[in-house]
Each structure stands twice: as structure tokens, then as C-alpha cells.
Enzyme design. Structure first.
Site, mmCIF file in Angstrom:
data_model
loop_
_atom_site.group_PDB
_atom_site.id
_atom_site.type_symbol
_atom_site.label_atom_id
_atom_site.label_comp_id
_atom_site.label_asym_id
_atom_site.label_seq_id
_atom_site.Cartn_x
_atom_site.Cartn_y
_atom_site.Cartn_z
ATOM 1 N N CYS A 115 118.653 65.476 21.829
ATOM 2 C CA CYS A 115 119.202 64.114 21.721
ATOM 3 C C CYS A 115 118.299 63.060 22.363
ATOM 4 O O CYS A 115 118.387 61.888 22.024
ATOM 5 C CB CYS A 115 120.601 64.059 22.346
ATOM 6 N N HIS A 252 122.532 56.529 23.420
ATOM 7 C CA HIS A 252 122.717 57.675 22.533
ATOM 8 C C HIS A 252 124.190 57.757 22.155
ATOM 9 O O HIS A 252 125.067 57.674 23.012
ATOM 10 C CB HIS A 252 122.277 58.946 23.257
ATOM 11 N N ASN A 282 127.767 62.303 16.603
ATOM 12 C CA ASN A 282 126.528 62.538 17.337
ATOM 13 C C ASN A 282 125.468 63.059 16.376
ATOM 14 O O ASN A 282 125.559 64.180 15.893
ATOM 15 C CB ASN A 282 126.792 63.546 18.459
#
Length: 325
Positions: A115, A252, A282
Site C-alpha cells: 500500500c 491511503h 482499498n
């Protein structure tokens, strides 16, 4: 004294056509729309077709970023793809994107920091562009996280989706102050002792399989809020700015609770925080450029604004970047 900064001159993103809502997911997974929204803020995610590899998503996002920058594939001299779901073990997805774009012979490679990958990749591009080694770099975050899901594990499979985002990075002359257009400062971190908190239980050198994503959600949440805040402070110090000076915070897009927790810890005004997690879940390394592109397209983030990026992913890796658009 004038200096050369690496500046973001174009942004683009792409989401696969198929949308999977929470309600649709609840038909095959022991979950509910209410349960997912309450714990994550996610309402839907996008899922790539079986014949639509990560490089396809990356290529479309790259085309849109180039168009936004007023550039073509012929101008590109470097491609960096941040991904944890490459088309193949090798060659690099960046090389496949180079071919699909029709870009000339250039530098092309992948970055793997899960990520945090987009922030890491942006720092690498900064090292090339600011030193005169690249004149037109593509930095792409592209993921097909649905390929890694264990669809019997409701604590993880509801959290992730597929997508891609890209930026064009080019040199710009500045005066060496925080008023310059361009990348101003980074803070990158990794703690390999925390690998068991977020990982995939497969790989070519261990199981010979792709594997599934595994996560200790509560522990990741706790580390995320504390670690991200520290990295943000470090990036701001490197940039010569303070958090209150930031116009926009683009985190994020993992979980709305984490986004809010970090914002609260930093004392950021809620209206400065860009959140798109509800619409695409996500998407790992793709989430920051997806959110950035959304906020630029809808007119919130404008040329000259001071923007702060942050991410945390498996490794554990985390990092932050401050730049002026």
C-alpha cells in the site's frame, strides 16, 4: 539560488467497469452492508475482468495522466509501476505498460511496497527527475487486490478492490523554498519485524502459489495511526513546512476509521481530508493517485495547493510526501 524540483504535471486514474456493492457481496459472504460501512466506510469496490490484467489498468491510467499533462507516450523516458499484483513474476509490469503505451526505449521497473508503493515509487522518480536523469516520468500505482482474496474470510475480502492511478513527473525550476512547485519532502519507513501483521501466504520461492491476503486488522489499525502521524511530521520537516500549512491531505484509502484517526491525531480540519474509500475500497498502491485524481477533477485540489500524501502497507512499510501541485 534556483533549484530543479520534480513536479506532478498530470494525473489520471482508471477503475474497472464491474462494481461490486456491499449488498451484492453479502449474497456470497457472511456480511452485511451495515457491518461493512460501520467498520470501514466502504460502500462498493471495482473488480477487474478475468482477461483484464494489472497492466491494462495501469496503461489506461497512464494514458489519462499523459493527456492531462499535455504529453504523449513518445515523451516518456521512465516508467515506474508500484504494484503487489503484477501480471507475471517477470518481466516487470512497467515493461508491459511500456509496450502497451508504445513508449520508446526507456527506464522501466516495478516497486513493491504494497500500500505504500506509490509513495515509495514517487520518491524514486524524484531522485531521477530532480537530478536530470529523467525529463518525463510516469509513476503508476496499479493493483488487482481481488486476485489475492480468500472469499471465505469476511474480515479481509470486503476491504479491497481493483484500480489504477498515475502521475506524470517532470522537472520544474524553483527557488529552493516551500513555495516552489514540486516535491518538497519525504519520510519513508519499514519495520520488518511486523511482517506477520499483513502479508500474503504464498510466493514463488515458498509455496509456488499466489496465496491469499492475511491481516491482523486491529494491530494494523493501531500501528497505522501512530506510525503514519510520525512519518507525516517527518515529511513536513523535510519540506520545511508545518501540518497546519497543508491545503489538502490525501491519505491511503484503506479504512475510513484510519483516515479519521490520523486526521484527528494531526489536528487536521476535516474539510482538508480527501476520502474516496467508500467508492473503491482499498486499492493498495493505487489508492492515493485515485483519490488525488478525484479531488483534482472535482476542483478541490488546484494548481499551487500544498498537498500531503501518506500510506501504510505490508512490511510493515509506511511513508509520507509533501508537494506543491
Amino acid at each position: 539560488m534556483s533549484v530543479i524540483r520534480s513536479a506532478v504535471t498530470g494525473v489520471g486514474s482508471y477503475l474497472p467497469e464491474q462494481v461490486v456493492t456491499n449488498e451484492e457481496l453479502s449474497k456470497t459472504v457472511d456480511t452485511s452492508d451495515e457491518w461493512i460501512i460501520e467498520r470501514t466506510g466502504i460502500r462498493q469496490r471495482h473488480k477487474a475482468r478475468d482477461d483484464e490484467p494489472t497492466s491494462d489498468l495501469a496503461t489506461e491510467a497512464a494514458r489519462r495522466a499523459l493527456a492531462d499533462a499535455g504529453r504523449t507516450a513518445a515523451d516518456v523516458d521512465m516508467i515506474i509501476v508500484a504494484t503487489t499484483t503484477p501480471d507475471m513474476t517477470f518481466p516487470a509490469t512497467a515493461s508491459i505498460v511500456q509496450r502497451k503505451l508504445g513508449a520508446p526505449v526507456c527506464i522501466a521497473f516495478d516497486v513493491q511496497a504494497v500500500c505504500s508503493g506509490f509513495v515509495y515509487a514517487l520518491s524514486v522518480a524524484d531522485g531521477f527527475v530532480a537530478r536530470g536523469l529523467s525529463k518525463c516520468a510516469l509513476v503508476i500505482g496499479a493493483e488487482e487486490m481481488t486476485r489475492l482474496m480468500d472469499w471465505t474470510d469476511r474480515t479481509t475480502c470486503v476491504l479491497f478492490g481493483d484500480g489504477a492511478g498515475a502521475v506524470v513527473v517532470e522537472p520544474r525550476e524553483g527557488q529552493g523554498t516551500s513555495a516552489d512547485q514540486g516535491i518538497l519532502g519525504f519520510a519513508l519507513r519499514s519495520d520488518g519485524t511486523k511482517t506477520d501483521l499483513l502479508y500474503v501466504d504464498g510466493g514463488p520461492a515458498t509455496t509456488g502459489t499466489v496465496g491469499h491476503l492475511r491481516m491482523a486488522g486491529n494491530q494494523v489499525f493501531r500501528h497505522a495511526v501512530v506510525n503514519i502521524a510520525e512519518a507525516i511530521t517527518g515529511a513536513c520537516a523535510a519540506a520545511g513546512i508545518t501540518v497546519p500549512e497543508v491545503d489538502w491531505f490525501v491519505p491511503h484509502q484503506a479504512n475510513q476509521r484510519i483516515i479519521k484517526g490520523v486526521g484527528d491525531r494531526l489536528g487536521l480540519d476535516e474539510h482538508k481530508v480527501i476520502s474516496t474509500v467508500a467508492m473503491h475500497a482499498n486499492t493498495s498502491a493505487a489508492s492515493i493517485p485515485l483519490a488525488l485524481d478525484t479531488a483534482i477533477r472535482d476542483g478541490r485540489i488546484r494548481r499551487g495547493d500544498l498537498v500531503l500524501l501518506e500510506a501504510m502497507g505490508g512490511g510493515l512499510t509506511w511513508g509520507a510526501c509533501a508537494f506543491r501541485l
